[in-house]
Design a protein around this motif. Structure first.
Motif, PDB file in Angstrom:
ATOM      1  N   TRP A  52      -8.908   4.921  38.010  1.00 44.71           N
ATOM      2  CA  TRP A  52      -9.008   5.977  37.016  1.00 44.71           C
ATOM      3  C   TRP A  52      -9.931   5.525  35.890  1.00 44.71           C
ATOM      4  O   TRP A  52      -9.968   4.347  35.539  1.00 44.71           O
ATOM      5  N   GLN A  53     -10.661   6.496  35.320  1.00 42.49           N
ATOM      6  CA  GLN A  53     -11.554   6.196  34.210  1.00 42.49           C
ATOM      7  C   GLN A  53     -11.235   7.123  33.039  1.00 42.49           C
ATOM      8  O   GLN A  53     -11.041   8.333  33.223  1.00 42.49           O
ATOM      9  N   LEU A  54     -11.198   6.541  31.833  1.00 48.04           N
ATOM     10  CA  LEU A  54     -10.962   7.292  30.615  1.00 48.04           C
ATOM     11  C   LEU A  54     -12.238   7.357  29.782  1.00 48.04           C
ATOM     12  O   LEU A  54     -13.094   6.464  29.869  1.00 48.04           O
ATOM     13  N   ASN A  55     -12.354   8.396  28.957  1.00 48.80           N
ATOM     14  CA  ASN A  55     -13.445   8.446  27.985  1.00 48.80           C
ATOM     15  C   ASN A  55     -12.978   7.852  26.659  1.00 48.80           C
ATOM     16  O   ASN A  55     -11.860   7.337  26.561  1.00 48.80           O
ATOM     17  N   GLN A  57     -12.031   9.290  24.084  1.00 48.80           N
ATOM     18  CA  GLN A  57     -10.912  10.037  23.522  1.00 48.80           C
ATOM     19  C   GLN A  57      -9.618   9.810  24.312  1.00 48.80           C
ATOM     20  O   GLN A  57      -8.640  10.520  24.133  1.00 48.80           O
ATOM     21  N   ASN A  58      -9.660   8.808  25.184  1.00 48.98           N
ATOM     22  CA  ASN A  58      -8.507   8.472  26.032  1.00 48.98           C
ATOM     23  C   ASN A  58      -8.033   9.661  26.872  1.00 48.98           C
ATOM     24  O   ASN A  58      -6.846   9.937  26.983  1.00 48.98           O
ATOM     25  N   GLN A  59      -8.987  10.343  27.465  1.00 46.71           N
ATOM     26  CA  GLN A  59      -8.698  11.395  28.422  1.00 46.71           C
ATOM     27  C   GLN A  59      -9.312  11.025  29.767  1.00 46.71           C
ATOM     28  O   GLN A  59     -10.393  10.430  29.823  1.00 46.71           O
ATOM     29  N   LEU A  60      -8.621  11.398  30.845  1.00 45.73           N
ATOM     30  CA  LEU A  60      -9.147  11.106  32.172  1.00 45.73           C
ATOM     31  C   LEU A  60     -10.410  11.916  32.426  1.00 45.73           C
ATOM     32  O   LEU A  60     -10.449  13.126  32.151  1.00 45.73           O
ATOM     33  N   VAL A  61     -11.432  11.247  32.945  1.00 40.52           N
ATOM     34  CA  VAL A  61     -12.692  11.950  33.248  1.00 40.52           C
ATOM     35  C   VAL A  61     -13.042  11.870  34.725  1.00 40.52           C
ATOM     36  O   VAL A  61     -13.789  12.711  35.231  1.00 40.52           O
ATOM     37  N   SER A  62     -12.506  10.871  35.440  1.00 36.46           N
ATOM     38  CA  SER A  62     -12.851  10.734  36.858  1.00 36.46           C
ATOM     39  C   SER A  62     -11.872   9.813  37.561  1.00 36.46           C
ATOM     40  O   SER A  62     -11.094   9.091  36.929  1.00 36.46           O
ATOM     41  N   SER A  76     -13.730  15.393  37.052  1.00 36.69           N
ATOM     42  CA  SER A  76     -13.062  16.678  36.915  1.00 36.69           C
ATOM     43  C   SER A  76     -12.458  16.764  35.519  1.00 36.69           C
ATOM     44  O   SER A  76     -12.681  15.894  34.668  1.00 36.69           O
ATOM     45  N   THR A  77     -11.670  17.801  35.268  1.00 36.89           N
ATOM     46  CA  THR A  77     -11.058  17.973  33.944  1.00 36.89           C
ATOM     47  C   THR A  77      -9.863  17.033  33.786  1.00 36.89           C
ATOM     48  O   THR A  77      -9.229  16.629  34.776  1.00 36.89           O
ATOM     49  N   HIS A  78      -9.559  16.712  32.552  1.00 42.60           N
ATOM     50  CA  HIS A  78      -8.405  15.855  32.267  1.00 42.60           C
ATOM     51  C   HIS A  78      -7.117  16.468  32.810  1.00 42.60           C
ATOM     52  O   HIS A  78      -6.280  15.765  33.385  1.00 42.60           O
ATOM     53  N   LEU A  84      -3.115  15.446  39.442  1.00 40.20           N
ATOM     54  CA  LEU A  84      -3.277  14.620  40.634  1.00 40.20           C
ATOM     55  C   LEU A  84      -2.563  13.288  40.473  1.00 40.20           C
ATOM     56  O   LEU A  84      -1.851  12.838  41.391  1.00 40.20           O
ATOM     57  N   ARG A  85      -2.735  12.661  39.328  1.00 34.31           N
ATOM     58  CA  ARG A  85      -2.085  11.370  39.065  1.00 34.31           C
ATOM     59  C   ARG A  85      -0.571  11.479  39.188  1.00 34.31           C
ATOM     60  O   ARG A  85       0.084  10.631  39.801  1.00 34.31           O
ATOM     61  N   GLU A  86      -0.001  12.535  38.617  1.00 34.03           N
ATOM     62  CA  GLU A  86       1.441  12.731  38.662  1.00 34.03           C
ATOM     63  C   GLU A  86       1.917  13.005  40.091  1.00 34.03           C
ATOM     64  O   GLU A  86       2.977  12.524  40.510  1.00 34.03           O
TER      65      GLU A  86
END
Length: 462
Positions: A52-55, A57-62, A76-78, A84-86
């Motif tokens: 997982w990658q964060l930006n 702003q600590n939001q998932l980006v990919s 994709s979107t956060h 998906l992660r959940e």
């Protein structure tokens, strides 16, 4: 096959980005371009890995998958990535733990694992990270997979929840529910429990054991350090932890592994047993709660192990304690040497001991009845297993043990392997026969407060 989740993600290229449709199916994830067959397929199994990658702003980006030895990133979107992660957590392993979690302090550890307090970088929730070394044993990964699968199967408020699982180069990280209270061993060292408090603990403990048994899991290593309370200064919220030896009941898994000397049922020294081993361990814990002594006492681990293996239980010590008839009877039922006659967790919860209307009456039981009750226990304990334990053969030198005394640290110490660590200026654990869990994925450590370690003081046979 109906999908459980569907959204669009982007695979970035130098000249032209490609759109993919992600479908989450019951047993796999597929990624396909519009109108085409899936190009990427990821099975929902523990050997599969997603990063997982964060930006900023600590939001998932990919997220990333390994395909033909190359990591492919999909954006994709956060919101979609969090869904998906959940949805797939604990079905596959995640990579790059440092991308999503920040380590705060060391909670403790043992020969088998190390525990850290951490926070989720996205929502700042606190969790406990349990670090398992992949090379601890020959079958370390099989053990870890088994622990994860057992924890996934168990649905109980009395078991520490598994949040998600990460893998590093040398370490597997179990992200678990953070328990702020002490373990039962620490509690017994700090305070003297009265009879109503002991009853509350025993009811929670037996309820926990009943629930895991009803879901076809036996713990196999119940002991005071494996019982942790959710909150400080409260005996409510009891949780079972340390499921590293847990297995399905009546499974084909090798049962030669036992529990902890002093708490293991005598039949665990054989190769065939069932969930009643947990009941005997509960009996050992109950004995310690009501007497503040260990059932099998020795100056060394080998002495304890020898007494535990032969299991010649001497309950004459109970004559000096003001135990009620119901306490003695329940103790007798829990420590029954014949596992076929030993009480179940469900039946134990129906024992008169748990009848609140009789607690005060039991506390006022006539002490003159105590010697007779103790004699009955002695007769029951010395018969059955005397013949059964003569042919037990175990090499006690093979057993690995933790320190007998808790270590209390004023300053956190992250224990790492020198060859793999990129953490500098930290004290390294002294030489050991075992390789410890590594934390090279954590490159920056921020220590905020002083704390006390939650150190295991009981040894486990592994």
């Amino acid at each position: 096959m109906e999908s459980q989740l569907k959204f669009i993600c982007i695979r970035q290229h130098m000249f032209l980005d490609q759109k993919y449709v992600l479908l989450l199916l019951p047993s796999k994830i597929t990624l396909s371009q519009f109108g085409k067959e899936p190009k990427y397929i990821l099975e929902l199994k523990l050997h599969s890995i997603i990063s997982w990658q964060l930006n900023h702003q600590n939001q998932l980006v990919s997220f990333g998958i390994i395909w033909n030895r190359i990591e492919k990133l999909f954006h994709s979107t956060h919101e979609d990535l969090m869904k998906l992660r959940e949805a797939i957590k604990n079905q596959i392993m995640f990579k790059t733990v440092h991308q999503l979690y920040k380590p705060l302090s060391l909670l403790g550890g043992s020969n088998l694992d190390e525990l850290y307090l951490c926070s989720d970088l996205i929502d700042n929730k606190q969790f406990q990270i349990k670090c398992h070394a992949k090379n601890q044993f020959e079958d370390s990964m099989s053990r870890i997979y088994n622990e994860i699968q057992c924890l996934n199967k168990i649905k109980s408020d009395y078991v520490q929840r598994l949040h998600e699982v990460f893998t590093g180069e040398n370490t597997v990280y179990l992200i678990q529910e953070y328990l702020d209270g002490v373990n039962l061993n620490e509690l017994l060292n700090r305070v003297t429990l009265d009879k109503p408090q002991i009853l509350i603990i025993m009811k929670q403990l037996l309820t926990a054991v009943k629930q895991i048994h009803s879901q076809n899991i036996m713990h196999r290593d119940l002991k005071p350090t494996a019982i942790v309370f959710q909150n400080k200064d409260s005996i409510e919220g009891l949780k079972l932890t340390d499921f590293h030896l847990a297995v399905p009941i009546n499974s084909q898994i090798n049962l030669s592994d036992s529990g902890t000397p002093g708490y293991a049922a005598p039949e665990t020294f054989k190769d065939n047993y069932n969930e009643k081993v947990d009941i005997f361990s509960v009996g050992c814990i109950f004995f310690k709660l009501v007497t503040k002594r260990d059932l099998f006492y020795g100056k060394t681990t080998n002495e304890i192990l020898k007494l535990n293996r032969t299991c010649k239980i001497d309950l004459q010590i109970l004559q000096i304690y003001k135990l009620s008839q119901n306490e003695l009877n329940l103790l007798k039922d829990l420590l029954e040497l014949d596992p076929e006659k030993r009480i179940s967790a469900e039946s134990a919860l129906s024992h008169p001991y748990f009848n609140n209307d009789t607690i005060q009456e039991e506390q006022l039981v006539n002490n003159q009845q105590q010697p007779l009750l103790v004699q009955n226990l002695l007769e029951r304990s010395n018969g059955f297993f005397q013949a059964k334990t003569d042919n037990f053969e175990k090499n006690v030198e093979e057993f690995l043990v933790d320190s007998e005394s808790p270590n209390i640290c004023a300053v956190p110490i992250f224990k790492v392997l020198m060859k793999d660590s990129i953490i500098s200026n930290l004290q390294v654990r002294k030489k050991s026969k075992l390789k410890k869990s590594e934390t090279q994925e954590y490159s920056q450590l921020n220590f905020l407060n002083h704390f006390q370690t939650r150190k295991s003081v009981h040894q486990t046979i592994v």
